[in-house]
Motif scaffolding. Structure first.
Motif, PDB file in Angstrom:
ATOM      1  N   TYR A  29       0.838  -1.198   0.000  1.00 56.32           N
ATOM      2  CA  TYR A  29       0.000   0.000   0.000  1.00 56.32           C
ATOM      3  C   TYR A  29       0.877   1.253   0.000  1.00 56.32           C
ATOM      4  CZ  TYR A  29      -3.337   3.535   1.556  1.00 56.32           C
ATOM      5  OH  TYR A  29      -4.108   4.657   1.659  1.00 56.32           O
ATOM      6  N   HIS A  33       0.975   3.877  -3.075  1.00 55.04           N
ATOM      7  CA  HIS A  33       0.332   5.159  -2.766  1.00 55.04           C
ATOM      8  C   HIS A  33       1.334   6.298  -2.608  1.00 55.04           C
ATOM      9  CE1 HIS A  33      -1.699   8.203  -0.194  1.00 55.04           C
ATOM     10  NE2 HIS A  33      -2.770   7.852  -0.876  1.00 55.04           N
ATOM     11  N   PHE A 272      -3.350   5.433  -6.674  1.00 53.09           N
ATOM     12  CA  PHE A 272      -2.288   4.438  -6.689  1.00 53.09           C
ATOM     13  C   PHE A 272      -1.692   4.315  -8.078  1.00 53.09           C
ATOM     14  CE2 PHE A 272      -5.485   2.884  -3.610  1.00 53.09           C
ATOM     15  CZ  PHE A 272      -4.723   2.869  -2.454  1.00 53.09           C
TER      16      PHE A 272
END
Length: 288
Positions: A29, A33, A272
């Motif tokens: 993540y 991100h 993302f």
């Protein structure tokens, strides 16, 4: 001899496995991100054609597209982008649409910061731009036009500009956005210039199928974000309308048209990027 796992060993391994999974998920993540969306890549491409005049051999066009400022991309990121573009020492700079994600959500102060940064871009043969679908709608059409004008960019809205060196020239054309604008491709190149080297700026790459019969040698597009998230054995995750067939990279259509689709700079829909780094694109013209 069979070895039996004690309760303590089982709990220890289960805990390590769970922590490992959590760390992998969190790390993935964080990377998608906070790291990859800002890990800018310079993509170099040679464009060869016998229609490129000798005066334009090694002429350098730099394209940037789809910044989508305001979604995830920030003004401080734009400053780094401008530096990266200038480092390429471009002869010509083109922007192929979607400056902000939603023009109505950007304050006047933020627009002034954008103008300050884009004004730093310099190229001896000019700076040109076209509308993307996110640039239209509401008051966006006029707002983005004013911002780009104040930044020193010239709009090509169903227009053609002749780029000249000595007695040679190439044609640079730009279409209004396909989805929300009023594109008129048939009026861009007259009979006299069919044999010239003709470049088309078009936000949506898949529209190439509709103009392949026209005398264009090079189409530069964005819009697709390269899928933005690419999953092995699955493919592209984010592919908008008219950005689903020619999602990224080079494609040759017919016997003349070379299409290049840029992954672009910013993100939209999802904050993302994964296995799909943002990029600016450098096109080096080569006389074949």
């Amino acid at each position: 001899m069979t070895r039996f796992m004690t309760r303590r060993s089982f709990l220890k391994r289960a805990t390590i496995g769970t922590l490992g999974t959590v760390a992998t998920v969190y790390g993935g993540y964080y990377y998608a991100h906070d790291v990859e969306p800002f890990w800018l890549k310079v993509q170099n491409n040679d464009v060869r054609s016998h229609r490129i005049p000798s005066s334009f051999n090694n002429f350098k066009i730099v394209q940037f597209t789809d910044t989508h400022i305001g979604f995830q991309y920030r003004n401080k990121d734009l400053k780094k982008l401008v530096n990266a573009i200038q480092n390429q020492q471009p002869d010509l700079i083109v922007f192929t649409g979607d400056l902000t994600d939603d023009p109505s959500l950007i304050s006047s102060d933020k627009y002034r910061e954008i103008i300050d940064q884009l004004s730093r871009l310099e190229a001896p043969f000019g700076k040109f731009w076209i509308y993307g679908n996110h640039d239209h709608g509401g008051y966006g059409t006029t707002t983005i036009l004013n911002v780009m004008n104040d930044s020193g960019f010239k709009l090509l809205k169903n227009d053609t500009e002749q780029i000249e060196i000595e007695n040679d020239y190439i044609n640079l054309s730009g279409l209004d956005d396909i989805l929300l604008g009023n594109p008129r491709p048939d009026q861009l190149i007259n009979d006299e210039n069919e044999g010239s080297f003709n470049v088309l700026l078009c936000h949506e790459p898949d529209y190439a199928d509709d103009i392949v019969h026209l005398p264009f040698d090079l189409q530069l597009s964005g819009h697709s974000h390269g899928g933005q998230v690419q999953i092995p054995f699955y493919g592209y995750v984010v592919t908008p309308a008219l950005g689903q067939k020619y999602v990224e990279g080079k494609h040759t259509l017919g016997d003349r048209l070379q299409l290049f689709t840029s992954r672009g700079v910013g993100t939209t829909r999802l904050p993302f990027r994964f296995l799909c780094r943002p990029e600016i694109n450098v096109y080096n013209l080569k006389q074949a």
